[in-house]
Design a protein around this motif. Structure first.
Motif: not given
Lengths: 666, 378
Positions: A615-627
């Motif tokens: 595994e080279i990378a992991v990125y979890r994206a989220w936004a406080e104002n996400g749907f």
């Protein structure tokens, strides 16, 4: 009543496969309490596979007299066929419950059940499917067998037991393996259900005096697959090709790895892969001779840092798929779909991924624009429709030569009213999924006037399709329980074309959850693979709440397209897969709640790539104002000019870049 | 035909409901507020949820939104709703699948999922007989025009017992009042099929083609037996059938030629024709047998017919694409589901049948469609 072969009487027969729930069925009277009852003969039935039989059933009034009543017959069992006029035909052994259903002249329906036991015909043969040409003392052998019954059917529900007439010569292990212990003769007998067959086995003195072992290199990284070459040699040093060689591995993972898991594996053909750093000794044995090679495995050290570049926020609706391309003006653009919204697709300028800008939107009559694709020349986009108000879904073809002013060229919904879940554009043609059962091929070289030119659909019972990817004139479709299907749609290798698609090969696997497929040729080995991805959502029902998914990626070696082999997996324990992309020898995966994953898939592949440190990378994206706030749910990735773009179901379009890990200089 | 757009005299106010987030228009009927609480289940086909709706003295609200379906990132398409005759369970047909849809059972009140069973292609409308057999029309909306089927499901075990071949694109599946016969109309064949609930086989077929109405002589076997399509193809294109409470008449919505047929089930003859608005889609007959409610999918309106006089009133709906209709047991209110377009919410209009006014509306998930009446509480 015993069955008679091919007996056929026009009486009443009812069959089904239903649990005994008579007493709990509301509205259905228990047999004893009603004014009418069902009389069934026999109460139980014994049959053999291939036989036919009938059951007599009648409705009786309170006085026991027969009444004229309507009856019906049912069967939803694969092993027991029942016709409406009362004939039972048993095709597979097992225990079945037959439902007897009747409607008396008045009152509620009546039901009862008949137990049917279907036995297999007598075993006729036990065949050894892999019988070694020679047995040498000191070796173990697997002895797979096949059980055949009268009529030629193969039974897969029984396993013969093996026994040896002289365990000092030939011994049978707990799992049915056979070990030749000493020179001599013995009879090996396989038995099942009163039938047995024997083979005379002569165990010879093993001529093997040594095993020559070699490996191309002995310093490896975790995940490197190294073939250990082992040759059994006689006293004169001559190879003995009929002498079996068994491989095993001793593992000495690094001492900082406390309570280590299983750290390495070696296959029956000698391929070794380490999952953890440490020392490993692969032994190759034949008879009493052993050859060994020691490996030093170092960590693969492929991890890179992820730098967030930018975010194109979509907070008022779920986001579906994306496509990134270089426009005709040389700038870079992206298009994203929306899910369960207003039927919009958004267009973005991503030339500067740190300043992703929404530049246009296009709305169609739909609730979901599930898939978006752009042609190779960057001029045409196709978006799919689901949930149209008039229930005529289909696709919309757009002119995106100026993504700031997207224009509709045409619509096409003929035969695509069932909602187009996924599409692909290849060489002037659109491959559009239709009603989840096939894909239609449309010629869009005149994009204002698309024309259907072909179609491909499986003919397996209950077939369904989820996605299609086309490369070099070959379509790779994902077909749930039918797995990956490869079709020549213009490559010509199998004589196929867009008007006459020709199936080349396929591979199905037990989970039945094949959702996506991505072909790639390994740049490092030249092998050809198709990655088949699962989509499994066992506990998810609400798209507006966090969801834990399951499923993994299956790596199928299609180098020999007629003999595909599943050789590796990439499985994140806490999440499931969605869409993916391969560029070079890197895999980019939208792993739903597991985020964006980047994996090193260079070299030969074997085993669990996740456990091998690839595994080279992991990125979890989220936004406080996400749907859905603070909830990663990565839909799909696309690498583009050194950056990685991906769509998040809950928050829109993201861009990251991978950078080498920085180490502090002391 | 008098077209009225009338609203209750109590005015309107939007109220945010705790736990639902849906706005409710609270209005009272002309004759006063509702004297009871009426409960319905309504499917939101593009939201993958089912709304439990209450209409009462204080207006209408979504009491609960129940997520349905299996894949939260794929629209599974809940389409039809049916309530078990004893009121203990509700069923939703899930249109999309791999490739077959399914029927899922829930407990009323707790809305706990109880079981599921695979049906056919695009299972749509359903009916449950007193013995607990559920009939669902496998609509096959997007497939080839081949004969479709009715799945028969034993609800206690949630097992499909059989599929009965009927005709092409069956939609609308309704039981007669005695529960012995199921009626289903086929959009592409101009046929009405009667299934004998005792034999679970087709007992009669009715030709609905304009000018050809009547009972077809052939039964079973070839779904098209005895039926000759004219050059223009189906012209009635029936989308729904309802049986009158007395069991002697059936009403069929001819979606294409904008009329509702009143059929004598004994003879198969057409007794009356009701000219409708554009695209009559679903029907409901009041339990007292006096009113016929017809949703006009193409008109954003609902028609109300006085079955005694034949007179008609058109009620404008609050949103586009009317879909389903049910009438309360007291024959007082009709509840009409409205799909909306695109991102618009689905809506349920409550129509007072005596005044022919929309007295309440409540927004719910997108593409409100299948609707089932659960209970009335005083």
């Amino acid at each position: 009543m015993k069955s008679t072969p091919f007996a056929h009487a026009c009486t009443l027969v009812f069959a089904g496969l239903v649990p005994a729930l008579l007493a709990s069925v509301p509205g259905l009277r228990a047999q004893e309490a009603a004014a009418y009852t069902i009389s069934v003969t026999p109460a139980t039935l014994q049959m053999r596979t291939g036989e036919e039989a009938t059951i007599e059933a009648s409705v009786l009034d309170a006085g026991g007299g027969r009444v004229d009543a309507q009856v019906a017959t049912f069967s939803n069992s694969r092993g027991l066929e029942v016709s409406r006029d009362g004939l039972i035909r048993a095709s597979s052994g097992g225990s079945y419950t037959v439902l007897v259903f009747a409607r008396p002249p008045e009152g509620n329906p009546l039901r009862t059940e008949v137990q049917v036991e279907v036995s297999w015909p007598p075993v006729q043969a036990i065949e050894a499917t892999e019988f070694p040409p020679k047995f040498y003392a000191g070796n173990s052998y697997r002895m797979p067998t096949e059980v055949r019954v009268e009529g030629g059917l193969v039974r897969r529900d029984v396993s013969p037991t093996l026994r040896s007439s002289d365990p000092s010569v030939l011994a049978v292990g707990a799992a049915g393996g056979v070990r030749a212990l000493a020179p001599g003769s013995a009879k090996l007998t396989a038995a099942v259900e009163g039938f047995q067959t024997s083979w005379d086995v002569k165990v010879e003195e093993s001529p093997v005096r040594s095993v020559r072992v070699s490996a191309p290199r002995t310093t490896v990284r975790t995940g490197d697959v190294i073939r250990v070459d082992a040759t059994a040699l006689d006293a004169a040093g001559r190879p003995l090709p009929d002498a079996p060689v068994a491989f095993s591995v001793e593992s000495f993972p690094i001492d900082t790895l406390l309570a280590p898991p299983s750290a390495a594996q070696v296959s029956r053909d000698g391929r070794f892969v380490a999952e953890k750093p440490g020392a490993y000794v692969v032994h190759a044995s034949s008879g009493n001779a052993v050859g060994s090679v020691e490996f030093r495995a170092e960590g693969r050290e492929v991890a890179e840092q992820v730098k967030l570049l930018g975010h194109g926020a979509v907070s008022d609706v779920h986001t579906s798929d994306l496509w990134v391309w270089q426009g005709v003006d040389g700038r870079d653009y992206a298009v994203t779909g929306t899910w369960s919204g207003e039927g919009k697709a958004y267009f973005w300028d991503v030339t500067d991924p740190t300043a992703i800008a929404k530049i246009d939107s296009f709305q169609v009559d739909a609730r979901t624009v599930n898939d978006v694709k752009v042609s190779e020349d960057g001029r045409i986009a196709v978006i799919s429709r689901e949930g149209a108000s008039n229930r005529r879904n289909g696709i919309v073809i757009l002119d995106v030569s100026d993504p700031r002013d997207v224009r509709e060229l045409s619509r096409y919904d003929e035969g695509l009213t069932g909602g187009v879940h996924n599409v692909f554009i290849h060489d002037g043609h659109v491959f559009a999924l239709s009603a989840g059962q096939r894909y239609d091929i449309l010629d869009i070289r005149d994009p204002a006037n698309p024309v259907k030119v072909g179609s491909f659909e499986l003919d397996t019972p209950g077939h369904a399709i989820h996605d299609v990817w086309v490369e070099d004139g070959i379509a790779y479709s994902s077909n749930w329980s039918d797995g990956v299907v490869i079709v020549d749609v213009g490559n010509g290798v199998a004589g196929g074309s867009v008007t006459n698609p020709v199936k080349i090969g396929s591979y199905a696997y037990p989970s039945g959850a094949n959702h996506a497929a991505f072909p790639f040729r390994s740049q490092s080995t030249g092998k050809f693979y198709v990655i088949a991805g699962d989509e499994i959502m066992p506990e998810c029902s609400d798209p507006d709440r966090p969801c834990i998914t399951q499923g993994y990626l299956h790596f199928i070696d299609f180098t020999d397209v007629e003999n595909p082999r599943e050789v590796a997996r990439y499985q994140v324990p806490e999440a499931g897969t969605h869409n993916m992309w391969v560029e070079g020898d890197r895999l980019y995966v939208g792993y739903y709640n597991g985020g964006l994953r980047v994996v090193d898939i260079s070299g030969d592949l074997m085993g669990d790539l996740y456990r091998q440190g690839r595994e080279i990378a992991v990125y979890r994206a989220w936004a406080e104002n996400g749907f859905v706030a603070n909830t990663p749910m990565t839909w799909g990735p696309q690498p583009h000019k050194g950056n990685v773009f991906f769509s998040e179901f809950n928050s829109g379009l993201w861009a990251v870049r991978l950078e080498p890990n920085r180490s502090l200089v002391p | 035909m008098i077209r009225r757009l009338a609203f209750g005299i109590a005015g309107s106010a939007a109220v945010l409901l705790a736990g639902t987030g849906r706005a409710a228009a609270q209005q009272g009927p002309e004759g006063g507020p509702a004297a009871a609480n009426y409960w319905l289940y309504v499917a939101a086909e593009s939201e993958d949820e089912v709304a439990l709706i209450r209409f009462g003295p204080d207006g209408a609200e979504v009491a609960r939104a129940i997520p349905v379906g299996s894949f939260p990132t794929d629209i599974d398409g809940p389409h039809g709703i049916a309530i078990h005759p004893d009121g203990s369970r509700w069923y939703v047909s899930i249109a999309h699948g791999m490739p077959y849809g399914e029927v899922v059972a829930y407990s009323t009140g707790t809305d706990e999922r109880l079981g599921r069973v695979t049906a056919g292609l695009f299972p749509a409308t359903m009916a449950v007989d007193p013995a607990g057999l559920l009939f669902v029309a496998n609509f096959n909306l997007h497939g080839d025009h081949v004969p479709g089927t009715i799945s028969v499901i034993e609800t206690e075990s949630m097992r499909e017992l059989t599929q009965i071949e009927t005709c092409t694109m069956p939609h609308g599946a309704r039981l007669g009042p005695d529960g012995d016969h199921l009626y289903s109309a086929c959009m592409m064949d101009d046929l009405l099929v009667e299934i004998d609930g005792r034999t679970l086989s087709v007992s009669r077929r009715f030709d609905l083609g304009p000018g050809r109405e009547g009972i077809l002589h052939a039964t079973g076997g070839d779904a098209h037996a005895g039926h000759a399509m004219d050059d223009a193809g189906a012209r009635c294109s029936p989308t729904w059938v309802e049986v009158a409470p007395a069991g002697d008449l059936a009403y069929v919505a001819c979606n294409r030629n904008a009329e509702v047929l009143e059929l004598d089930l004994a003879s198969g003859s057409v007794l009356r024709r009701f000219a409708t608005g554009k695209g009559p889609y679903n029907l409901a007959v009041s339990p007292d047998g006096t009113r016929l409610v017809v949703t006009y999918k193409g008109d954003q309106a609902t028609g109300i017919f006085d079955l005694d006089t034949g007179g008609a009133t058109v009620v404008g709906n609050t949103r586009r694409i009317p879909h389903g209709a049910v009438i309360s047991p007291d024959s007082r209110y009709a509840f009409v589901s409205l799909e909306g377009v695109g991102g618009e919410p689905g809506t349920v209009d409550v129509i007072d049948l005596s005044s022919a006014q929309v007295v309440a509306s409540v927004e719910m998930g997108k593409q409100a469609g299948g609707i089932g009446f659960w209970k009335m509480e005083r």
